[in-house]
Design an enzyme around this catalytic site. Structure first.
Site, PDB file in Angstrom:
ATOM      1  N   ASP A 229      38.958  31.319  41.356  1.00 45.12           N
ATOM      2  CA  ASP A 229      39.069  32.576  42.079  1.00 45.12           C
ATOM      3  C   ASP A 229      37.971  32.521  43.147  1.00 45.12           C
ATOM      4  O   ASP A 229      37.017  31.745  43.047  1.00 45.12           O
ATOM      5  CB  ASP A 229      38.906  33.788  41.161  1.00 45.12           C
ATOM      6  CG  ASP A 229      39.423  35.062  41.846  1.00 45.12           C
ATOM      7  OD1 ASP A 229      39.622  35.040  43.078  1.00 45.12           O
ATOM      8  OD2 ASP A 229      39.629  36.078  41.154  1.00 45.12           O
TER       9      ASP A 229
HETATM   10  C1  BGC Z   1      40.860  38.036  43.834  1.00 42.90           C
HETATM   11  C2  BGC Z   1      42.054  37.130  43.830  1.00 42.90           C
HETATM   12  C3  BGC Z   1      42.448  36.773  45.228  1.00 42.90           C
HETATM   13  C4  BGC Z   1      41.256  36.125  45.917  1.00 42.90           C
HETATM   14  C5  BGC Z   1      41.527  35.725  47.347  1.00 42.90           C
HETATM   15  C6  BGC Z   1      39.727  37.490  44.689  1.00 42.90           C
HETATM   16  O1  BGC Z   1      38.756  38.457  44.869  1.00 42.90           O
HETATM   17  O2  BGC Z   1      40.398  38.237  42.524  1.00 42.90           O
HETATM   18  O3  BGC Z   1      43.122  37.748  43.159  1.00 42.90           O
HETATM   19  O4  BGC Z   1      43.555  35.930  45.244  1.00 42.90           O
HETATM   20  O5  BGC Z   1      40.194  37.048  45.926  1.00 42.90           O
HETATM   21  O6  BGC Z   1      41.582  36.825  48.167  1.00 42.90           O
END
Ligand code: BGC
Length: 760
Positions: A229
């Site tokens: 993530d």
């Molecule tokens: C989120 C993800 C997301 C990623 C990219 C993170 O903060 O938890 O779900 O895909 O950011 O934006």
């Protein structure tokens, strides 16, 4: 592309570099070798492609796109084909926009109604979440675009999401928090898996080898790349060792250097770096070699699709006296700002820049319907003035039906934080009460991403849960309200009466950086059913403008021992007994009748959405594999079907299951035994081999025990040790007690020998 050969030509620095992003949204190119960069983008209920100014939480605009219903809504459709259609549309957009992977679906379990991202997640039920994930991935990947199932794993709260450790026992992980990922990986092979920010039992997901390698690849057979993530990497070297292939975004080269250093110092095997590169490049080339840049993106057509999908997701929670559908000629008041400006998606990384939004008011006007509007409350101020309420009451009085559009403003639920309570805004509750007092024909339409308390539920005639239904939600709401579409959504989560009823209530968010999942497998309806608690609306609930009758639940399984690969076939007949076309959601639940081991009363193991004309009836077929009856056994660390009776129930919600039958089953395998002098009689007697060997000794001691009891006992003594007590004491006595209570030395030795033989 011969990816292995390519990796063999790369320098260590190039390889380490490839293991992290170039920027927020791109993998790195290696120009020297002609390796292209590929783009990934958020979703997953639309495409959030950021062009120039990049950030990951939606602060900066992304390209104009189509916002489809969010996962909380699509799960309520209980319609795999519908979710696949959404995925296909998304896949087409990605081909059009040159996006290799769309980041989703998000399948975390709704442990509490408070989780800020519940609107992005499918369900409190792992089977339903898994089915929806498979349907979504199937759709996107049919277009040769990858998905990134997320957030693996146990990311059921936003609070301290980057540091908190989810403390979850082995069985609960396997039965509740893993199955959606497992089903998706085994059946649909998502191109990528995104690890969560949090730790699991103390170890960051991004450096958890057990999670990312042993389980994900070893047990489930995942063959894509694992991505962090955004910002989830703590120790990059541990990450590579654990099987985390791609770090996103980059770390400006900081972590890449650490990889290089660790290899040079012999702390990290270069082969693991090669392996990560190969996995990343396999996906890069899978996309690049299957590009369809000419794929059209017809936004208007997709807007229409978004409306169709949203209509089939809406859940009619209550409909007293057939208040709905409304008649097209009737005078209707639409009250509440959400009628003019619906809330249709949530905040954070999944936020889509909609090219167009249709409100219920727009849709009603377009359809030539007589609708009067009163604002009722201000979303921005989160308040209702007396004048607003008075205007709403006036409009309600003068209309045949008052429809209040209410729910949660953006600030109430979002990525990044959790809700503090389950209430709706006070001003909206006040408005609903006032309108309902002015017009008994009051209907409430809800726009929210997770359950709310409804203190006014007894005062309104109907409630339509529209969830966060995407940019065309207004059109869908009007179609459902006026009967062009018969609602067919069912709740993918329980609506408790009060927040305090939720099983995670005492422990949710945890203490400091530890959050213990103490309710174990009893999440959502698994808990409410076991405790026989009243809920506001149960899991699986959803009404229709027609009626359905369920009959003839039958099973087809000729034996009682379940071997791997065996399936129990079940069938149910469902009939549309009303006067309108409608879609039923036939649900099948399985539960162990035995109280030991401790299991939920019932668990969803099958569902089908069935379209029926008035009077039409259909047979619906289900296949229950071994897993449908199994629980996770922590002794063998595998799925196991405890011997006993299993109840199979069918109907249209977890609390309306008119059909029921039972089947006796056991596992084909035997659990390993290990007995010693501390084992208790009742356990040994349940084991046929032990029982046979111990029988003579048991008979002798029972005789002796009974004899001692009877001989010369006074009445008072008999009262002190009743027959039941004697029996119970005997049942739960350890073997060693025989020796303590006077067995001969020979008997003791014989016992030891018997134990040895049983264990063999
Ligand atoms: C989120 C993800 C997301 C990623 C990219 C993170 O903060 O938890 O779900 O895909 O950011 O934006």
């Amino acid at each position: 592309m011969d990816v292995k050969r390519l990796v063999a030509q790369m320098t260590l620095e190039e390889k380490a570099g490839l293991c992290s992003g170039e920027d927020f949204w791109h993998t790195k190119a290696v120009e020297r070798l002609g390796i292209p960069a590929t783009m990934v983008s958020d979703g997953p209920h639309g495409l959030r492609k950021q062009d120039e100014k990049v950030d990951h939480l939606g602060v900066n605009d992304s390209i104009k796109a189509v916002c489809f219903p969010t996962a909380c809504a699509t799960a309520a459709s209980f319609d795999r084909a519908l979710v696949t259609k959404l995925g296909e549309a998304l896949g087409d957009e990605c081909q059009h926009e040159n996006v290799s992977v769309v980041l989703g679906p998000a399948v975390n379990i709704k442990r509490s109604p408070l989780c800020g991202r519940n609107f992005e997640y499918f369900s409190e039920d792992p089977y339903l979440a898994g089915e929806m994930a498979c349907a979504h991935i199937h759709g996107v990947q049919s277009r040769n675009v990858g998905t990134s199932i997320k957030h693996f794993a146990c990311n059921s709260q936003e609070h301290r999401r980057m540091s908190s450790s989810s403390e979850v026992d082995e069985r609960t992980l396997r039965e509740i928090y893993f199955p959606a990922f497992e089903a998706a990986v085994k059946r649909e092979q998502p191109w990528t898996v995104m690890c969560s920010y949090n730790r699991i039992n103390g170890v960051y997901a991004s450096e958890n080898k057990w999670l990312l390698t042993d389980v994900l690849r070893g047990e489930w057979g995942f063959n894509g790349y694992a991505v962090s993530d955004w910002g989830a990497v703590a120790d990059r070297v541990k990450g590579i060792q654990a099987g985390l292939d791609l770090e996103m975004p980059g770390s400006g080269g900081y972590n890449d250097k650490k990889i290089v250093k660790a290899v040079r110092e012999g702390r990290l095997d270069e082969k693991l770096v090669d392996q990560a590169c190969e996995r990343i490049l396999n996906i890069v080339y899978r996309f690049v070699e299957n590009r369809k840049p000419d794929t059209p993106w017809d936004k208007e057509a997709q807007h229409a699709l978004a409306a169709d999908i949203a209509a089939d997701c809406m859940v009619l929670l209550k409909n007293e006296g057939d208040a709905l559908p409304l008649k097209k000629g009737d005078s209707v008041a639409f009250i509440g700002e959400f009628a003019a400006a619906p809330r249709f998606q949530g905040g954070g990384s999944s936020h889509i820049n909609s090219f167009k939004i249709t409100s219920a008011l727009d849709a009603a006007k377009e359809a030539g319907l007589k609708v009067r509007y009163a604002q009722g409350y201000s979303v921005r101020e989160d308040a209702a003035t007396d004048a607003m309420i008075a205007e709403a009451v006036q409009a309600a009085r003068e209309a045949k039906t008052a429809v209040v559009f209410a729910g949660l403003p953006d600030s109430y639920e979002s990525e990044g934080y959790d809700r503090a309570h389950m209430r709706m805004p006070e001003c909206q509750n006040r408005l609903i009460e006032a309108v309902a007092a002015a017009n008994p024909n009051t209907v409430v339409v809800l726009h929210n991403g997770s359950p709310v308390e409804m203190p006014w539920i007894g005062k309104v005639r109907a409630v339509l849960e529209a969830y966060l239904g995407g940019q065309a939600v207004g059109q869908a709401a009007v179609r459902v309200l006026f009967g062009d579409v018969n609602p067919s959504g069912h709740l993918a989560e329980s609506f408790p009466l009060r927040l305090e009823d939720n099983p995670s209530y005492l422990y949710y968010l945890g203490e400091g950086n530890r959050t213990e999942y103490r309710e174990g497998v009893f999440v959502g309806y698994r808990y409410y059913d076991k405790k026989q608690m009243d809920v506001l609306f149960p899991f699986g609930h959803g009404l229709s403008y027609t009626t359905f009758a369920y009959s003839n639940l039958r099973l087809d399984f000729g034996k009682s021992v379940l071997e791997e690969g065996d399936t129990v076939k079940a069938a149910v007949t469902v009939k549309n007994t009303g006067r309108r076309f409608g879609k039923a959601v036939v649900q099948l639940y399985v539960g162990a009748v035995n109280a030991d081991p401790i299991r939920p009363v019932r668990e969803l193991k099958g569902f089908e959405k069935v379209a029926l004309q008035p009077g039409e009836e259909k047979d619906v077929f289900f296949t229950l594999d071994k897993r449908a009856f199994a629980m996770w056994n922590t002794q063998i660390h595998d799925w196991y079907v405890p011997a006993g009776q299993y109840r199979i129930e069918a109907g249209d919600s977890s609390r309306n299951l008119p059909l029921r039958t039972e089947i006796t089953l056991s596992d084909s395998r035997e659990l390993p035994r290990h007995y010693d002098m501390n084992s208790v009689f009742v356990d040994l007697m349940a084991d046929p081999k032990a029982k046979a060997l111990l029988k003579p000794i048991m008979e002798e001691s029972s005789r002796k025990f009974a004899g001692e009891q009877n001989e010369g006992q006074t009445d008072a003594a008999k009262e002190a040790v009743s027959e039941e007590m004697g029996e119970a004491m005997m049942r739960y006595m350890p073997l060693r007690a025989l020796v303590s209570f006077g067995a001969s030395e020979d008997t003791a030795r014989a016992l030891e020998e018997i134990i040895r033989r049983i264990n063999d």
